[in-house]
Design a protein around this motif. Structure first.
Motif, PDB file in Angstrom:
ATOM      1  N   LEU A   1      -3.333   3.920 -10.000  1.00 12.03           N
ATOM      2  CA  LEU A   1      -3.231   2.466  -9.845  1.00 12.03           C
ATOM      3  C   LEU A   1      -1.929   2.141  -9.122  1.00 12.03           C
ATOM      4  CD1 LEU A   1      -4.398   1.569 -13.459  1.00 12.03           C
ATOM      5  CD2 LEU A   1      -5.764   1.467 -11.366  1.00 12.03           C
TER       6      LEU A   1
ATOM      7  N   ASP B   1       0.835  -1.203   0.000  1.00 10.80           N
ATOM      8  CA  ASP B   1       0.000   0.000   0.000  1.00 10.80           C
ATOM      9  C   ASP B   1       0.870   1.253   0.000  1.00 10.80           C
ATOM     10  OD1 ASP B   1      -2.252   1.549  -0.021  1.00 10.80           O
ATOM     11  OD2 ASP B   1      -3.065   0.827   1.889  1.00 10.80           O
TER      12      ASP B   1
ATOM     13  N   GLU C   1      -7.312  -4.595  -8.418  1.00 11.42           N
ATOM     14  CA  GLU C   1      -8.701  -4.139  -8.420  1.00 11.42           C
ATOM     15  C   GLU C   1      -9.096  -3.607  -9.790  1.00 11.42           C
ATOM     16  OE1 GLU C   1      -9.194  -2.748  -3.752  1.00 11.42           O
ATOM     17  OE2 GLU C   1      -8.502  -1.294  -5.241  1.00 11.42           O
ATOM     18  N   PHE C   2      -8.118  -3.344 -10.614  1.00 10.56           N
ATOM     19  CA  PHE C   2      -8.325  -2.882 -11.980  1.00 10.56           C
ATOM     20  C   PHE C   2      -8.174  -4.014 -12.983  1.00 10.56           C
ATOM     21  CE2 PHE C   2      -6.225  -0.676 -15.734  1.00 10.56           C
ATOM     22  CZ  PHE C   2      -7.371  -0.056 -16.208  1.00 10.56           C
TER      23      PHE C   2
ATOM     24  N   THR D   1     -14.175  -0.192 -13.060  1.00  9.52           N
ATOM     25  CA  THR D   1     -13.109   0.812 -13.024  1.00  9.52           C
ATOM     26  C   THR D   1     -12.606   1.047 -14.437  1.00  9.52           C
ATOM     27  OG1 THR D   1     -12.460   0.054 -10.818  1.00  9.52           O
ATOM     28  CG2 THR D   1     -10.899   1.448 -12.004  1.00  9.52           C
TER      29      THR D   1
ATOM     30  N   ASN E   1     -11.654   8.365  -3.680  1.00  6.85           N
ATOM     31  CA  ASN E   1     -12.118   7.476  -4.745  1.00  6.85           C
ATOM     32  C   ASN E   1     -11.232   7.651  -5.980  1.00  6.85           C
ATOM     33  OD1 ASN E   1     -14.342   6.526  -3.243  1.00  6.85           O
ATOM     34  ND2 ASN E   1     -15.568   8.307  -3.849  1.00  6.85           N
TER      35      ASN E   1
ATOM     36  N   HIS F   1      -6.754   2.838  -6.645  1.00  6.05           N
ATOM     37  CA  HIS F   1      -7.001   1.397  -6.564  1.00  6.05           C
ATOM     38  C   HIS F   1      -5.689   0.622  -6.565  1.00  6.05           C
ATOM     39  CE1 HIS F   1     -11.315   1.939  -7.593  1.00  6.05           C
ATOM     40  NE2 HIS F   1     -10.864   2.889  -8.402  1.00  6.05           N
ATOM     41  N   TYR F   2      -5.718  -0.530  -5.920  1.00  6.53           N
ATOM     42  CA  TYR F   2      -4.651  -1.500  -6.147  1.00  6.53           C
ATOM     43  C   TYR F   2      -4.744  -1.974  -7.595  1.00  6.53           C
ATOM     44  CZ  TYR F   2      -4.096  -1.910  -1.054  1.00  6.53           C
ATOM     45  OH  TYR F   2      -3.863  -1.655   0.266  1.00  6.53           O
TER      46      TYR F   2
END
Length: 487
Positions: free
Chosen positions: A405, A256, A272-273, A289, A265, A268-269
């Motif tokens: 990202l 992280d 997650e994309f 996304t 918002n 994202h990791y």
């Protein structure tokens, strides 16, 4: 070798890519493997170098000089047999392995290495085209049952080897399709998932049973981006039903970036994309996304970051910038100094060629946004002194960022499965298990073994295959007292 002077006569020829403007319109593979004649020429470049360092550089110890020579002689079926003897899935490695074998090639000391990966790619594609890849069904069943938790390359390799040894193997996967992060973490334009499906058919014929949507652990967590489980099986149930259990989960705990504004918002990791995009390509729900029309910033300069770049290009991003905290590496390594080890040098991926600004020695200090949505990031330039990162005074700058990202690697496997089994962990949070000795790949819990990323941490597909194969032999020896499986 068939052509002793080939390395003096011929130049390295890389595989061709389809044009950028054509390939960014879809998610299909775009690398065109070598023709028979082109592969023959590349095989001719392999030297009779005495000590094949390429084999040491290859984690599965492919017998590279032999199949290079066979391709030069156009004996493709024998070349396939040699390749198949060491590597369960050369169509995986021939596409997505970074080829440490080529870094170790003797030619690489002062010129271009033999195109080993491209030859491997050509061999396996021809093997499938000619029907040479067939199930290897064991003549005798042992009556022993083995559970494999995790269906990435380590789990697949272990399962296939143990099934061929005559054991009954059940492969458990928490997601809805087999393949682990190879299925959902690697974009289809680099690796179409039909390659996994084709191997699954072979493995089913060999006796492997696949169970998807199953969480291995005491308590099934809430559904997440990398968990489609609909039911769970406890360690106690597995240890009661099976004679051995192999843990082969991936290193899915992303690193992280704990800076102000991280909660906004649009940050994202990488997975997650990437995972929802692979599911969309597979025919599932659309990826929520989207990079379309956005200013995308990818933080992290490795392969996962490159995959984010390629996917963003296909979405139609307004701009893409990739940051790396480390200094820009040299364009060309010092061969005599680094060979035969993997060199640090500038690597430009096919995704970068499609469109991306890259910057090095950059640290992200904070994110800023409007109405809860990220709009920009504030970064600064750094330099490294005595191994320490030092911010350069007055170097702070800002950049538009509608989508950020985080692709900074993975720290360790998700610990819940290891904790459920109660296995000892190493200092990095991986399953603690040695690769050598009488208890190779065995954890601290009787009957429980570990291989792949769950044991060694984030690594390459080829290392996962190696560990799966070696673990399978260790389990076979544990169950039968001896083993004929190759290590």
């Amino acid at each position: 070798m068939g052509k002793p002077t080939g390395f003096l006569e011929y130049q390295r020829l890389s595989e061709a890519n389809r044009p950028v403007e054509e390939r960014v319109k879809n998610y299909k593979e775009f690398v065109v493997h070598l023709s028979d004649d082109e592969a023959k020429v590349q095989g001719a470049r392999c030297m009779d170098c005495g000590i094949p360092f390429c084999m040491n550089g290859c984690p599965v110890n492919n017998i590279i000089p032999d199949w290079n020579d066979l391709v030069y002689r156009q004996d493709w079926q024998r070349a396939w047999e040699v390749l198949d003897s060491t590597n369960n899935f050369p169509e995986f490695t021939g596409r997505i392995c970074p080829a440490p074998c080529e870094a170790a090639c003797t030619l690489n000391i002062n010129t271009d290495a033999v195109g080993i990966k491209s030859i491997e790619h050509a061999i396996i594609d021809k093997a499938w085209e000619n029907g040479w890849v067939v199930p290897k069904v064991p003549a005798v069943k042992t009556g022993k049952k083995v559970a494999v938790a995790g269906s990435g390359p380590a789990g697949l390799a272990a399962a296939q080897q143990l099934a061929r040894a005559g054991h009954s193997v059940v492969l458990f996967e928490k997601n809805d399709r087999i393949g682990g992060l190879m299925r959902y973490g690697i974009p289809d334009f680099k690796f179409e998932k039909s390659h996994i499906d084709r191997r699954m058919e072979q493995m089913r014929a060999e006796g492997v049973e696949f169970r998807t949507n199953v969480w291995v652990g005491k308590t099934m967590p809430s559904k997440g981006i990398v968990n489609d489980a609909k039911q769970s099986v406890s360690p106690e149930e597995l240890l009661k039903e099976f004679d051995a259990v192999i843990l082969t989960g991936g290193a899915e705990q992303p690193r992280d970036l704990t800076v102000p504004g991280r909660e906004l918002n649009g940050i994202h990791y990488a997975l997650e994309f990437l995972i929802p995009q692979n599911k969309e390509v597979a025919g599932d729900q659309p990826n929520p996304t989207r990079a379309t029309g956005k200013h995308v910033v990818v933080i992290g300069g490795g392969d996962t970051g490159s995959d984010c770049v390629g996917t963003s290009n296909r979405h139609g991003a307004a701009s893409i910038t990739q940051f790396e905290i480390m200094p820009q590496p040299p364009e060309q390594e010092n061969g005599p100094l680094t060979w035969p080890n993997w060199p640090i040098k500038l690597r430009t991926s096919s995704s970068h060629e499609e469109g991306c600004e890259r910057d090095w020695s950059v640290v992200t200090k904070r994110f800023e946004g409007e109405n809860g949505q990220v709009k920009k990031l504030i970064a600064a330039r750094v330099e490294w002194k005595d191994g320490q990162m030092v911010e350069i005074p007055g170097s702070e700058f800002e950049m538009k960022a509608d989508l950020v990202l985080l692709a900074m690697g993975f720290t360790n496997p998700v610990g819940s499965m290891l904790e459920a089994f109660g296995v000892d962990k190493d200092a990095r949070g991986n399953a603690k298990a040695s690769t050598e000795g009488d208890n190779a790949y065995a954890t601290s819990v009787p009957k429980v073994f570990a291989a792949g990323d769950v044991r060694r941490g984030q690594s390459l597909v080829v290392w996962a295959i190696r560990e799966g194969r070696q673990c399978a032999r260790a389990v076979d020896e544990f169950l039968m007292g001896s083993s004929t499986l190759p290590r």
